[in-house]
Design an enzyme around this catalytic site. Structure first.
Site, PDB file in Angstrom:
ATOM      1  N   ARG A  29       0.834  -1.209   0.000  1.00 18.56           N
ATOM      2  CA  ARG A  29       0.000   0.000   0.000  1.00 18.56           C
ATOM      3  C   ARG A  29       0.867   1.258   0.000  1.00 18.56           C
ATOM      4  O   ARG A  29       0.533   2.253  -0.655  1.00 18.56           O
ATOM      5  CB  ARG A  29      -0.956  -0.012   1.204  1.00 18.56           C
ATOM      6  CG  ARG A  29      -1.981   1.114   1.145  1.00 18.56           C
ATOM      7  CD  ARG A  29      -3.043   1.015   2.222  1.00 18.56           C
ATOM      8  NE  ARG A  29      -2.504   1.214   3.556  1.00 18.56           N
ATOM      9  CZ  ARG A  29      -3.222   1.111   4.672  1.00 18.56           C
ATOM     10  NH1 ARG A  29      -4.512   0.804   4.613  1.00 18.56           N
ATOM     11  NH2 ARG A  29      -2.670   1.307   5.849  1.00 18.56           N
ATOM     12  N   LYS A  58      -2.489   7.201   1.078  1.00 19.83           N
ATOM     13  CA  LYS A  58      -2.235   7.492   2.497  1.00 19.83           C
ATOM     14  C   LYS A  58      -1.118   8.530   2.540  1.00 19.83           C
ATOM     15  O   LYS A  58       0.062   8.203   2.727  1.00 19.83           O
ATOM     16  CB  LYS A  58      -1.871   6.202   3.235  1.00 19.83           C
ATOM     17  CG  LYS A  58      -2.074   6.289   4.731  1.00 19.83           C
ATOM     18  CD  LYS A  58      -2.090   4.918   5.362  1.00 19.83           C
ATOM     19  CE  LYS A  58      -1.960   4.974   6.872  1.00 19.83           C
ATOM     20  NZ  LYS A  58      -3.009   5.720   7.557  1.00 19.83           N
TER      21      LYS A  58
END
Ligand code: PMP
Length: 290
Positions: A50, A149
């Site tokens: 991620r 993120k």
């Protein structure tokens, strides 16, 4: 405390980044919050994947491989002799000038902090949280995709401030059309008539690692899992509501916007999922020795 900084382990006091780092100047960078349980880094591969996906989302090329990044995380944990830890992995655009242009930042800054975990107080896991919906809307995927993120968490912080002003620890954030997205640092789930529901990623939420784990645990708890649009009205009428995140794990919600969820007690499915998630943290991840 030792910090990993650009390939070296340095003392906390020596772990410094430049005031010209675009992570500091513009929130230009990406990060991960990871956890280790008894010398097992939970879903480390998923977190590193991620991180690199977030970096790709902002055109930031991380100058080390995923394998090297994994080793850096483990080395930092071992150097600090931590069996149970909260790990913060950060990659910024690096040092540049005062302009926005990322081309003037030749070398990304990488640092890893490993520390003790700070949880919600244990009684909240038994009694459940009270939360509210806040006026600040979640960033739209078209403007700043919540799947990235990024170090720019001001949207979440504005939501958090509104929650704190309302006297509660977390906030439900809606999208531009008024559908539920997520909380400021956690994903949200509801259960109704044996169906586990959570907003789909495309509405504008982080693809939480805990969220994915919970979705995969649903059938074991006797639940059908669904990713769908959720309204506040549906949340008010849910049988159970809970939040998920690396730091919070699975935390029950018993009241939202002045309405008790069902009888205002933590539900049996939530308790079952908490139990199954605990078991998962004992076996899924990358092992190390201290
Ligand atoms: N949403 C937001 C906005 C988050 O910052 C986080 C992580 N704290 C989550 C959801 C949960 O993601 P994860 O389960 O991967 O920690």
């Amino acid at each position: 405390m030792l910090i990993y900084l650009n390939g070296r382990l340095v003392k906390k006091e020596q772990a410094r980044v430049s005031v010209f780092d675009h992570g500091v100047l513009y929130g230009d960078g990406v990060f991960e919050g990871i956890r280790s349980y008894n010398c097992l880094v939970f879903k480390l591969k998923e977190h590193i994947d991620r991180l690199y996906a977030s970096a790709q989302g902002i055109s930031l090329r991380i100058p080390i491989t995923k394998q090297q990044m994994q080793k850096a995380v483990i080395d930092t944990l071992v150097a600090n002799r931590l069996k149970d830890a909260y790990i913060r992995l950060v990659v910024t655009r690096g040092e540049g000038d005062l302009g926005l242009d990322p081309r003037n930042c030749p070398k990304p800054t990488i640092f890893i902090i490993t520390d003790k975990i700070a949880l919600y107080p244990p009684e909240l896991y038994k009694k459940g949280l009270t939360i509210v919906t806040v006026p600040t809307r979640r960033n739209t995927p078209e403007a700043l995709n919540p799947q990235i993120k990024s170090l720019n968490y001001l949207n979440n912080i504005l939501g958090k401030i509104e929650a704190i002003n309302a006297g509660v620890p977390e906030a439900i954030m809606l999208d531009q059309s008024g559908f539920v997205t997520e909380c400021t640092g956690d994903n949200i789930f509801m259960i109704k008539d044996g169906v586990l529901m959570t907003p789909q990623i495309s509405v504008g939420v982080l693809n939480g690692i805990t969220r994915s784990s919970v979705l995969s645990l649903a059938s074991k708890a006797g639940l059908e899992a669904r990713e769908c649009m959720i309204t506040r009205f549906e949340l008010f009428n849910a049988d159970e509501v809970f939040l998920t995140g690396t730091a919070a794990e699975i935390i029950p919600v018993v009241k939202t916007d002045c309405r008790f969820i069902a009888d205002g007690k933590v539900g049996r499915y939530t308790l079952k999922l908490i139990e199954n998630f605990k078991k998962l943290t004992k076996k899924e991840g990358v092992r190390y020795a201290v």
